[in-house]
Scaffold this motif. Structure first.
Motif, PDB file in Angstrom:
ATOM      1  N   ARG A 508       0.799  -1.160  -0.096  1.00 31.07           N
ATOM      2  CA  ARG A 508       0.095  -0.022  -0.004  1.00 31.07           C
ATOM      3  C   ARG A 508       0.799   1.216   0.110  1.00 31.07           C
ATOM      4  NH1 ARG A 508      -5.168   1.330   0.416  1.00 31.07           N
ATOM      5  NH2 ARG A 508      -5.756  -0.806   0.663  1.00 31.07           N
ATOM      6  N   TRP A 528      -1.989  -5.270  -2.185  1.00 29.33           N
ATOM      7  CA  TRP A 528      -2.856  -4.942  -1.365  1.00 29.33           C
ATOM      8  C   TRP A 528      -2.846  -3.168  -1.369  1.00 29.33           C
ATOM      9  CZ3 TRP A 528       1.063  -7.898   0.078  1.00 29.33           C
ATOM     10  CH2 TRP A 528       2.361  -7.245   0.895  1.00 29.33           C
ATOM     11  N   GLY A 529      -2.470  -2.796  -2.353  1.00 34.76           N
ATOM     12  CA  GLY A 529      -2.177  -1.378  -2.758  1.00 34.76           C
ATOM     13  C   GLY A 529      -2.816  -1.036  -3.920  1.00 34.76           C
ATOM     14  N   SER A 540     -12.466  -0.349  -3.794  1.00 34.19           N
ATOM     15  CA  SER A 540     -11.580  -0.966  -3.013  1.00 34.19           C
ATOM     16  C   SER A 540     -11.876   0.100  -1.643  1.00 34.19           C
ATOM     17  CB  SER A 540     -10.133  -1.128  -3.290  1.00 34.19           C
ATOM     18  OG  SER A 540      -9.530  -1.619  -2.188  1.00 34.19           O
ATOM     19  N   GLU A 541     -11.630  -0.818  -0.465  1.00 32.00           N
ATOM     20  CA  GLU A 541     -11.858  -0.049   0.802  1.00 32.00           C
ATOM     21  C   GLU A 541     -11.011  -0.882   1.782  1.00 32.00           C
ATOM     22  OE1 GLU A 541     -15.521   1.046   2.481  1.00 32.00           O
ATOM     23  OE2 GLU A 541     -16.444   1.712   0.554  1.00 32.00           O
ATOM     24  N   MET A 542     -10.689   0.001   3.065  1.00 28.63           N
ATOM     25  CA  MET A 542     -10.087  -0.740   4.133  1.00 28.63           C
ATOM     26  C   MET A 542     -10.975  -0.180   5.496  1.00 28.63           C
ATOM     27  SD  MET A 542      -5.946  -0.333   4.229  1.00 28.63           S
ATOM     28  CE  MET A 542      -5.988   1.593   4.272  1.00 28.63           C
ATOM     29  N   ARG A 574      -7.253  -3.012   9.653  1.00 26.68           N
ATOM     30  CA  ARG A 574      -7.736  -2.866   8.515  1.00 26.68           C
ATOM     31  C   ARG A 574      -7.600  -4.032   7.431  1.00 26.68           C
ATOM     32  NH1 ARG A 574      -8.705   2.985   8.125  1.00 26.68           N
ATOM     33  NH2 ARG A 574      -7.642   3.911   9.914  1.00 26.68           N
ATOM     34  N   THR A 576      -7.981  -4.836   3.710  1.00 24.77           N
ATOM     35  CA  THR A 576      -8.318  -4.401   2.097  1.00 24.77           C
ATOM     36  C   THR A 576      -9.136  -5.134   1.358  1.00 24.77           C
ATOM     37  OG1 THR A 576      -6.004  -3.237   2.023  1.00 24.77           O
ATOM     38  CG2 THR A 576      -7.077  -3.734   0.064  1.00 24.77           C
ATOM     39  N   GLY A 623      -3.651  -4.426   5.275  1.00 27.54           N
ATOM     40  CA  GLY A 623      -4.024  -3.054   5.039  1.00 27.54           C
ATOM     41  C   GLY A 623      -2.831  -2.185   5.174  1.00 27.54           C
ATOM     42  N   SER A 624      -2.877  -0.963   5.901  1.00 25.66           N
ATOM     43  CA  SER A 624      -1.996   0.133   5.703  1.00 25.66           C
ATOM     44  C   SER A 624      -0.782  -0.285   6.800  1.00 25.66           C
ATOM     45  CB  SER A 624      -2.451   1.217   6.400  1.00 25.66           C
ATOM     46  OG  SER A 624      -3.072   1.135   7.660  1.00 25.66           O
TER      47      SER A 624
END
Length: 652
Positions: A508, A528-529, A540-542, A574, A576, A623-624
Motif C-alpha cells: 500500500r 494490497w495497494g 476498494s476499501e479498508m 484494517r 483491504t 492493510g496500511s
C-alpha cells in the motif's frame, strides 16, 4: 499550573458536557459504563449517549424492538446513570435503510422510542453519520427531490417528525440532538442547506470539527460551521477514540481546543472514548476541565491532575508509558522531543545519547503496580510493550556508545533478539521512534537488518514507499528466510523488471504512479495497494476494526490448508477488500459483509476493464500496516507463504 476548576460552579461552563459511546468495535460492558458514570458525575459530565456501532438494534436492525434481556440492561443502565445525576441518552441510527417518505418507517422509529421510553429512558438522539449520501427510494426522490440537497431535506424531515412524536406523545420537550451525514468541516454544502430547511430550529447538531479527527478546534471554525448549519452545535470530539488504530492508546490531555467558545453557538462537548474504557479516563478527566472552564484550561496541569485522579499511586510508575502515549492528533509524532534526541544521538552527540538511554531505561521500568484493577488489566499489553521497546532501546544505546569494544558482537545479537521481541507486541509504544534508534545502532555496528543475498528461491520485487514501513521490511525478511531473493524498491520501470524478477509484490505504501508502471508486466503480481488503478477491483476499501477472514475456497493452495473463519490479525486493524471482475476467483472474504479479500486472476483472465491479465494476479487482504510483525498471525504467514509459492510456481 492553574488550580482545578469546580465543574459545578464554573461561571462559563458549556451546558452540554458528556460522552458519546460512538466508536466502532467491541462496545463497553455494562460494568464499564457504570464505572464511567461513577467517575464522570463528580467531574460535571452529566450526559451519556448510548451509540455503539456494534449494537445491531441501534443501527442495522433499528426497526426491531429490543429483546427482553437487552432492554432490561438498557433500563438498568439508565436508572443507574440517573441515580448519580447523569442523563442517559439513547441514540438511534436509522439512516442505512430508512425510507424517509414511508409512514411505516416513521412509525417504526416512534415505536422503538416508545419501547425505550417505557423502559425508563427519557433522552433521545438521531444519528445519520456514516450512511449513504444519496437517496435511492422512488418515493423519497419524489418527495425530497433528486438534487444535492435532497438527502439533507429527508434527514431533517425525519428528525422533525420524530421530535414531534417525542414532544406530543412522550412529553419530551428538550431539543433533539441530531448527527448529520455531513458532520465534519466548516463550509456550507447542499446537504446542510437541505437539512436546515426541514430540521427543527431548536435542534442541536453533532459536529466533529474541521475534519473527522482534529488537532485543533478554533472559534472561527465553530462560527463558520454553526453558520453553515444554522443551528447550535455539540462537539462530537473524536478524542481519545482509537477505533481507527487499536494498537495505540491516547492517554494525554485534550489539546488544541479554543478557550473562547463560551457565548458561541457551540453549546457542548461529547467525548468519543477509546475502546479501552478505563484508560480513557485520563483524557475524559482533562476534557471535563476544558468543558467546565475553556478560558482557563491548561492541558499540562489537567494532565497532571488526571494522572493522580485516574492512576493514584501508580501514576509515577506509569509516567513513561503515559508520556509515550500523550501526543495528539494521531498524525502527530508520538514523541517529537525523543525523535530529536535520537537524531542527535545518531550523529554522535554523547549528551543526547545519554538522555535517550535514560528515557529507554525509564520505559523499560514501566509499572502499573498500585493502579485500580480495571486500569491495570486494560493497560497490561501496553505496559509489556513499553518494557520490551525500552529494553531494546537500552541495548541500542549501549551499541551506539560501544566505540569498538569487544562485546559489540554479543550486543548486536542481543539487540536483534530484543527488537524482534519488541516488534512482536501488537500495542504500539514509540515503535517508530525506537526503530530508528535500533537501525542506527545496527548500522553503526555494520550489521544490516536484512542480509544482502538469499541462498535460493524466487526473485521477488517488493514495491513500497521511499521509506519502507516496518511491515514491508518484515515481509522482506520473512521471504528471505524462506529462501527468496528480495529486492525493495520505491520506483521501477516495467522494462527493468521482467528479466530480473519472478514475482512483484505491491504494498500500500507504494505510489500509484510506481504501481501503474507495473500494471501490464507479464509476471505474477500480489497487491494490497492500488487495486483499482491496477484494474484488479472496481472499488476498494479498508474498513476499520477487523481481524478475521472467511476462507470460502479452502481447497485452493493459497488457502494454505485453512478453512472457515481464520484470524488474520492479532488485534483489530484494517483489511483491504475490493470488488473484483466477475471471473475473479474469490478465495476469502470478510465474515459478515462478504467483501472479497483474496481474489485470484489466472493469466489471460479478464480484469475489471475487460483486458486480460498478463500473468497471474492476486489481491491480498493486508492493510496500511502490511505484514507488521506485531499484527499478523501465523495463519497470515501461512497464507503469504502459500500465495508466493503458488504464484512462483505459475511463473516457472
Amino acid at each position: 499550573m492553574t488550580d482545578a476548576v469546580d465543574p459545578h460552579r464554573a461561571p462559563t461552563a458549556l451546558p452540554w458536557r458528556g460522552l458519546v459511546e460512538g466508536f466502532y468495535g467491541t462496545p463497553w460492558s455494562g460494568a464499564e459504563r457504570r464505572a464511567y458514570f461513577a467517575f464522570a458525575a463528580p467531574l460535571g459530565l452529566d450526559r451519556y449517549v448510548y451509540a455503539p456501532k456494534s449494537d445491531p438494534y441501534h443501527r442495522e436492525r433499528w426497526r426491531e424492538p429490543y429483546p427482553e434481556a437487552q432492554l432490561a440492561e438498557l433500563a438498568a443502565l439508565a436508572a443507574d446513570a440517573k441515580a448519580v445525576g447523569i442523563r442517559f441518552g439513547y441514540a438511534i441510527s436509522p439512516g442505512l435503510s430508512m425510507r424517509f417518505a414511508d409512514p411505516a418507517d416513521a412509525a417504526a422509529l416512534a415505536a422503538k422510542a416508545r419501547q425505550l421510553f417505557d423502559a425508563g429512558i427519557r433522552h433521545f438522539c438521531v444519528l445519520f453519520d456514516d450512511v449513504p449520501p444519496t437517496l435511492t427510494d422512488a418515493a423519497d426522490l419524489a418527495r425530497f427531490g433528486d438534487d444535492d440537497a435532497a438527502v439533507g431535506r429527508a434527514h431533517g424531515a425525519a428528525a422533525s417528525e420524530f421530535a414531534g412524536f417525542l414532544r406530543t406523545e412522550l412529553g419530551i420537550t428538550e431539543p433533539l440532538l441530531v448527527c448529520p451525514t455531513d458532520y465534519a468541516g466548516i463550509a456550507p454544502s447542499p446537504y446542510r442547506e437541505g437539512l436546515a430547511e426541514t430540521l427543527p430550529t431548536d435542534a442541536l447538531l453533532f459536529w466533529t470539527g474541521s475534519d473527522i479527527v482534529v488537532g485543533e478546534v478554533t472559534r472561527a471554525a465553530v462560527d463558520a460551521a454553526a453558520a453553515s448549519y444554522r443551528r447550535d452545535l455539540v462537539l462530537w470530539d473524536n478524542f481519545p477514540v482509537n477505533d481507527f488504530d487499536r494498537s495505540r492508546l491516547f492517554l494525554g490531555p485534550l489539546t488544541g481546543r479554543a478557550g473562547d467558545v463560551v457565548g458561541s453557538r457551540l453549546v457542548g462537548i461529547a467525548v468519543n472514548p477509546m475502546v479501552e474504557a478505563a484508560p480513557s479516563r485520563f483524557a475524559i478527566a482533562a476534557c471535563a476541565e476544558w468543558a467546565a472552564y475553556p478560558a482557563r484550561y491548561d492541558p499540562d496541569a489537567a494532565a497532571a491532575r488526571a494522572r493522580r485522579l485516574v492512576a493514584g499511586p501508580a501514576a509515577e510508575g506509569l509516567a513513561p508509558l503515559l508520556d509515550a502515549c500523550s501526543s495528539w492528533p494521531p498524525s502527530a509524532a508520538p514523541d517529537p522531543a525523543l525523535d530529536a534526541l535520537i537524531e542527535r544521538a545518531r550523529r554522535g552527540d554523547v549528551a543526547a545519547l545519554a538522555e535517550v538511554r535514560g528515557r529507554m531505561e525509564a520505559l523499560a521500568a514501566t509499572s502499573s503496580a498500585g493502579a485500580p484493577a480495571d486500569l491495570r488489566s486494560a493497560l497490561l499489553p501496553w505496559v509489556r510493550a513499553a518494557q520490551a521497546v525500552g529494553a531494546a532501546g537500552v541495548l541500542a544505546c549501549r551499541l551506539l556508545a560501544n566505540d569498538g569494544r569487544s562485546d559489540a558482537a554479543a550486543t548486536v545479537s542481543a539487540l536483534r533478539a530484543a527488537w524482534t521481541a519488541a516488534e512482536a507486541h501488537y500495542p504500539n509504544v514509540l515503535r517508530s521512534s525506537v526503530e530508528l534508534l535500533v537501525a542506527a545502532a545496527l548500522e553503526r555496528a555494520g550489521a544490516p537488518r536484512l542480509p544482502v543475498t538469499a541462498p535460493q528461491g524466487g526473485r521477488v520485487l517488493l514495491l513500497t514507499g521511499a521509506n519502507p514501513s516496518p511491515g514491508d521490511r518484515e515481509l522482506a525478511e520473512f521471504l528471505h528466510a524462506d529462501g527468496h531473493a528480495v529486492t525493495i524498491r520505491s520506483e521501477s520501470a516495467a522494462s527493468d523488471i521482467a528479466p530480473d524478477f519472478d514475482l512483484v509484490i505491491i504494498a500500500r505504501a507504494a505510489s500509484e504512479r510506481a504501481a501503474l508502471e507495473l500494471a501490464d508486466i507479464a509476471i505474477p503480481v500480489i497487491a494490497w495497494g492500488h487495486l483499482v488503478a491496477l484494474r484488479l477491483a472496481s472499488a476498494s476499501e479498508m474498513p476499520l476494526a477487523l481481524d478475521t477472514i472467511e476462507l470460502s475456497d479452502g481447497d485452493h493452495p493459497i488457502a494454505a490448508g485453512l478453512a472457515g473463519a481464520v484470524r488474520a490479525y492479532r488485534g483489530p486493524s484494517r483489511l483491504t477488500w475490493g470488488v473484483p471482475a466477475s471471473g475473479g476467483r474469490v478465495i476469502a472474504s470478510t465474515p459478515q459483509d462478504r467483501h472479497p479479500v483474496l481474489v485470484l486472476y489466472d493469466a489471460g483472465m479478464p480484469l475489471v476493464d475487460g483486458r486480460p491479465a498478463p500473468a497471474a494476479r492476486l489481491t491480498f487482504f493486508l492493510g496500511s500496516d502490511g505484514f507488521a510483525p506485531w499484527l499478523v498471525t501465523d495463519a497470515t504467514r501461512q497464507i503469504v507463504r502459500a500465495a508466493v509459492t503458488h504464484l512462483l510456481g505459475r511463473a516457472a
